[in-house]
Design a protein around this motif. Sequence first.
Motif, PDB file in Angstrom:
ATOM      1  N   ASN A 252      -4.127   1.824 -11.944  1.00  0.00           N
ATOM      2  CA  ASN A 252      -3.424   2.866 -12.579  1.00  0.00           C
ATOM      3  C   ASN A 252      -2.500   3.553 -11.756  1.00  0.00           C
ATOM      4  OD1 ASN A 252      -4.868   2.641 -15.185  1.00  0.00           O
ATOM      5  ND2 ASN A 252      -6.637   3.859 -14.177  1.00  0.00           N
ATOM      6  N   HIS A 253      -1.697   2.762 -11.070  1.00  0.00           N
ATOM      7  CA  HIS A 253      -0.645   3.122  -9.987  1.00  0.00           C
ATOM      8  C   HIS A 253       0.641   2.144 -10.101  1.00  0.00           C
ATOM      9  CE1 HIS A 253      -4.143   5.581  -8.172  1.00  0.00           C
ATOM     10  NE2 HIS A 253      -3.082   6.492  -7.787  1.00  0.00           N
ATOM     11  N   GLY A 254       0.672   1.776 -11.228  1.00  0.00           N
ATOM     12  CA  GLY A 254       1.913   0.973 -11.563  1.00  0.00           C
ATOM     13  C   GLY A 254       1.859  -0.369 -10.658  1.00  0.00           C
ATOM     14  N   PRO A 255       3.053  -1.192 -10.866  1.00  0.00           N
ATOM     15  CA  PRO A 255       3.124  -2.478 -10.129  1.00  0.00           C
ATOM     16  C   PRO A 255       2.886  -2.619  -8.824  1.00  0.00           C
ATOM     17  CG  PRO A 255       5.152  -1.752 -11.725  1.00  0.00           C
ATOM     18  CD  PRO A 255       4.314  -0.726 -11.612  1.00  0.00           C
ATOM     19  N   LEU A 256       3.369  -1.666  -7.935  1.00  0.00           N
ATOM     20  CA  LEU A 256       2.861  -1.617  -6.538  1.00  0.00           C
ATOM     21  C   LEU A 256       1.592  -1.503  -6.198  1.00  0.00           C
ATOM     22  CD1 LEU A 256       4.631  -2.257  -4.238  1.00  0.00           C
ATOM     23  CD2 LEU A 256       4.989   0.204  -3.635  1.00  0.00           C
ATOM     24  N   GLY A 257       0.843  -0.786  -6.941  1.00  0.00           N
ATOM     25  CA  GLY A 257      -0.560  -0.639  -6.757  1.00  0.00           C
ATOM     26  C   GLY A 257      -1.221  -1.750  -7.291  1.00  0.00           C
ATOM     27  N   ALA A 258      -0.760  -2.248  -8.292  1.00  0.00           N
ATOM     28  CA  ALA A 258      -1.530  -3.650  -8.913  1.00  0.00           C
ATOM     29  C   ALA A 258      -1.358  -4.837  -8.089  1.00  0.00           C
ATOM     30  CB  ALA A 258      -0.676  -3.986 -10.201  1.00  0.00           C
ATOM     31  N   ALA A 259      -0.171  -4.864  -7.021  1.00  0.00           N
ATOM     32  CA  ALA A 259       0.243  -5.912  -6.341  1.00  0.00           C
ATOM     33  C   ALA A 259      -0.648  -5.818  -4.959  1.00  0.00           C
ATOM     34  CB  ALA A 259       1.313  -5.891  -6.020  1.00  0.00           C
ATOM     35  N   TYR A 260      -1.672  -4.594  -4.826  1.00  0.00           N
ATOM     36  CA  TYR A 260      -2.347  -4.514  -3.673  1.00  0.00           C
ATOM     37  C   TYR A 260      -3.584  -5.219  -3.718  1.00  0.00           C
ATOM     38  CZ  TYR A 260      -4.538  -1.742   0.336  1.00  0.00           C
ATOM     39  OH  TYR A 260      -5.045  -1.308   1.470  1.00  0.00           O
ATOM     40  N   PRO A 261      -3.862  -6.378  -2.981  1.00  0.00           N
ATOM     41  CA  PRO A 261      -4.978  -7.329  -3.213  1.00  0.00           C
ATOM     42  C   PRO A 261      -6.319  -6.738  -2.732  1.00  0.00           C
ATOM     43  CG  PRO A 261      -3.785  -7.884  -1.285  1.00  0.00           C
ATOM     44  CD  PRO A 261      -2.825  -6.993  -1.864  1.00  0.00           C
ATOM     45  N   PHE A 364      -4.477   9.792   7.124  1.00  0.00           N
ATOM     46  CA  PHE A 364      -3.437   8.872   6.440  1.00  0.00           C
ATOM     47  C   PHE A 364      -3.491   8.239   5.413  1.00  0.00           C
ATOM     48  CE2 PHE A 364      -4.961   6.528  10.240  1.00  0.00           C
ATOM     49  CZ  PHE A 364      -5.606   5.224   9.594  1.00  0.00           C
ATOM     50  N   GLN A 365      -5.188   7.924   5.261  1.00  0.00           N
ATOM     51  CA  GLN A 365      -5.360   7.571   3.896  1.00  0.00           C
ATOM     52  C   GLN A 365      -5.088   8.249   2.421  1.00  0.00           C
ATOM     53  OE1 GLN A 365      -5.520   4.434   4.627  1.00  0.00           O
ATOM     54  NE2 GLN A 365      -7.405   3.968   3.416  1.00  0.00           N
ATOM     55  N   ARG A 366      -5.336   9.552   2.673  1.00  0.00           N
ATOM     56  CA  ARG A 366      -4.687  10.651   1.433  1.00  0.00           C
ATOM     57  C   ARG A 366      -3.372  10.644   1.458  1.00  0.00           C
ATOM     58  NH1 ARG A 366      -9.259  14.047   3.682  1.00  0.00           N
ATOM     59  NH2 ARG A 366      -7.667  15.113   5.048  1.00  0.00           N
ATOM     60  N   ASP A 367      -2.769  10.507   2.777  1.00  0.00           N
ATOM     61  CA  ASP A 367      -1.211  10.605   2.349  1.00  0.00           C
ATOM     62  C   ASP A 367      -0.732   9.216   1.721  1.00  0.00           C
ATOM     63  OD1 ASP A 367       0.933  12.382   3.856  1.00  0.00           O
ATOM     64  OD2 ASP A 367       1.697  10.644   4.066  1.00  0.00           O
ATOM     65  N   PHE A 368      -1.383   8.203   2.045  1.00  0.00           N
ATOM     66  CA  PHE A 368      -1.067   6.823   1.307  1.00  0.00           C
ATOM     67  C   PHE A 368      -1.403   7.025  -0.020  1.00  0.00           C
ATOM     68  CE2 PHE A 368      -2.625   2.380   0.882  1.00  0.00           C
ATOM     69  CZ  PHE A 368      -1.672   1.941   0.392  1.00  0.00           C
ATOM     70  N   ALA A 369      -2.401   7.705  -0.573  1.00  0.00           N
ATOM     71  CA  ALA A 369      -2.867   7.766  -1.890  1.00  0.00           C
ATOM     72  C   ALA A 369      -1.718   8.731  -2.676  1.00  0.00           C
ATOM     73  CB  ALA A 369      -4.153   8.354  -2.206  1.00  0.00           C
ATOM     74  N   ALA A 370      -1.293   9.810  -1.900  1.00  0.00           N
ATOM     75  CA  ALA A 370      -0.389  10.557  -2.505  1.00  0.00           C
ATOM     76  C   ALA A 370       0.854   9.777  -2.888  1.00  0.00           C
ATOM     77  CB  ALA A 370      -0.072  11.865  -1.640  1.00  0.00           C
ATOM     78  N   ARG A 371       1.367   9.118  -1.714  1.00  0.00           N
ATOM     79  CA  ARG A 371       2.607   8.132  -1.887  1.00  0.00           C
ATOM     80  C   ARG A 371       2.407   7.254  -3.136  1.00  0.00           C
ATOM     81  NH1 ARG A 371       7.144   8.392   1.501  1.00  0.00           N
ATOM     82  NH2 ARG A 371       6.815  10.269   2.742  1.00  0.00           N
ATOM     83  N   MET A 372       1.093   6.582  -3.256  1.00  0.00           N
ATOM     84  CA  MET A 372       0.970   5.634  -4.490  1.00  0.00           C
ATOM     85  C   MET A 372       0.861   6.316  -5.713  1.00  0.00           C
ATOM     86  SD  MET A 372       0.628   2.650  -5.017  1.00  0.00           S
ATOM     87  CE  MET A 372       0.082   1.895  -3.547  1.00  0.00           C
ATOM     88  N   ASP A 373       0.695   7.765  -5.697  1.00  0.00           N
ATOM     89  CA  ASP A 373       0.780   8.513  -7.086  1.00  0.00           C
ATOM     90  C   ASP A 373       2.290   8.693  -7.252  1.00  0.00           C
ATOM     91  OD1 ASP A 373      -2.022   8.888  -7.331  1.00  0.00           O
ATOM     92  OD2 ASP A 373      -1.879  10.947  -6.316  1.00  0.00           O
ATOM     93  N   TRP A 374       3.150   8.898  -6.493  1.00  0.00           N
ATOM     94  CA  TRP A 374       4.428   8.998  -6.557  1.00  0.00           C
ATOM     95  C   TRP A 374       5.107   7.771  -7.370  1.00  0.00           C
ATOM     96  CZ3 TRP A 374       6.616  10.904  -1.269  1.00  0.00           C
ATOM     97  CH2 TRP A 374       6.123  11.949  -0.861  1.00  0.00           C
ATOM     98  N   CYS A 375       4.545   6.654  -7.553  1.00  0.00           N
ATOM     99  CA  CYS A 375       5.031   5.585  -8.071  1.00  0.00           C
ATOM    100  C   CYS A 375       5.003   5.868  -9.590  1.00  0.00           C
ATOM    101  CB  CYS A 375       4.031   4.234  -7.684  1.00  0.00           C
ATOM    102  SG  CYS A 375       4.371   3.770  -6.160  1.00  0.00           S
ATOM    103  N   THR A 376       3.848   6.558  -9.983  1.00  0.00           N
ATOM    104  CA  THR A 376       4.022   6.982 -11.562  1.00  0.00           C
ATOM    105  C   THR A 376       4.031   8.250 -12.065  1.00  0.00           C
ATOM    106  OG1 THR A 376       1.539   7.041 -11.319  1.00  0.00           O
ATOM    107  CG2 THR A 376       2.496   4.725 -11.937  1.00  0.00           C
ATOM    108  N   LYS A 377       3.691   9.323 -11.092  1.00  0.00           N
ATOM    109  CA  LYS A 377       3.865  10.626 -11.595  1.00  0.00           C
ATOM    110  C   LYS A 377       5.160  11.402 -11.347  1.00  0.00           C
ATOM    111  CE  LYS A 377      -1.247  11.392 -10.628  1.00  0.00           C
ATOM    112  NZ  LYS A 377      -2.294  12.227 -10.241  1.00  0.00           N
TER     113      LYS A 377
END
Length: 487
Positions: A252-261, A364-377
């Motif tokens: 649920n974070h768009g194409p970039l999240g879906a590409a994360y193996p 830095f993990q929370r920072d990563f998660a926030a930026r992944m949110d930026w992909c869709t929100k």
Amino acid sequence: FSTSKLTWQWFIIMLYLGIFQKQVTAQAFVGKAQAKHRVVVLTDIEADPDDTQSLIRLLLYANQIDIKGLIATTSCWQRSEVNPASIEKVVKAYEKVHTNLSRHEFGFPSAASLIGLIKSGIPKYGMSGVGKEMDSEGSEWIIKKLEEKDDRPLWISVWGGVNTLAQALHKIRRTKAPEEANRLLAKLRVYTISDQDDSGIWIRNNFPELFYIVSPGDKYNRATWNALSSVVEGIDNRTISNEWLAEHIQQNHGPLGAAYPDVAWVVEGDTPAFLSLVPNGLNVPEHPEWGGWGGRYEYFKPDFSKQERGHSGVPFEPETRKIWTDAEDSYTPYISRRFGRTIQKDTISFKGNKVTLWRWRDDFQRDFAARMDWCTKSFDEANHPPVPVLLQQDSIRVNSGEVVKLDAAGSYDPDGDNLSYLWFTYPEAGTYRGEFELEEPENANTVRGTAPIVEKQETLHLILSLTDKGTPALTRYKRIIITVMPE
């Protein structure tokens, strides 16, 4: 009609300016930071899914780190092939979220410009791909970036084998006048994820002045970078769990999240090679001994007898020079309290080289998660980092026994979130090795401390960690360096 039309136009203009102002506020911290760090990545992508994971995170910081090359290479795990198409696949996923990322911060490069940076190293292993007639588009690209009229250092972030850099250095030494070769080499900064071919030790032996960060001896299990994925007894390891990755990154974070193996071996083993380049107020990559998101390292010649032989088949050789390598931190975490003062020191402490990295992991993990949110929100739906502001300079000179008072009351959050403060000393980052305690409470917007009595000039590093209460909670820092003079 003309009056209504004019009113409507003004409404659109004011709406745009409101959005623009929000973006400017969100980037105030970034704008005040130093110039972006230039980086060329060498990746043995497809040897392990973690390269793809690290590349996805890197692209989320592509507006804050100046990516100058994405070079597919070999390694001990992938000796005769390179996979630039796999890099392009990730960039294509980034292309689909580029517009939304740009709503949150300025400066995200286009996918087309990033695709132009994808190059290939020679599909040979290690030193078998170094020498006359071994040039590749990757090695030539490194030389080209070094020759550009840019005074900024060029970081080489090595996620696999390093023979593409070795070939560039080989050609520079062979074809350039000594003065020019030295000028170019002085611009290089290397962080390599241990030795994954036999050209790393060749580089260090042949270019003894080259800035080089590495956990040598193929001691994978004990290397500093391994701390990103290490499960540590006594702390909450949730942010590297498969469940956390699925919820906050993959789904649920768009194409970039879906590409994360999914994780096959370790979580993002290569990410520490660029984490120190993120401008967060803590990281100072030119000073690895100060510590930051990528770990802390000291400059010395390791004891060969204490190094460990690994399982990769990379030659196990003693170091002939000083390198930037593993250092140790002693660390006592702060934990939350339900009532009263919101935090307290934990009852357990940790010491070791991995501590220098995992101590920042939740941040830095929370920072990563926030930026992944930026992909869709939208901007209003997502969280953005707070902005720490000191009322004093971040470099202070005091005398022995003098009271130091710091005030960060001017700090703010672009989303209007409530802020939490935490001040703490970082003893290993400075020169003073005695005790220096801050007066309580450490979680107010001001803090006091009394400088120690010293017999010679010493430095103390004090860190302000500023965290908002958004979702996910985000942290930025101020590093205050206090120089204490003798009486």
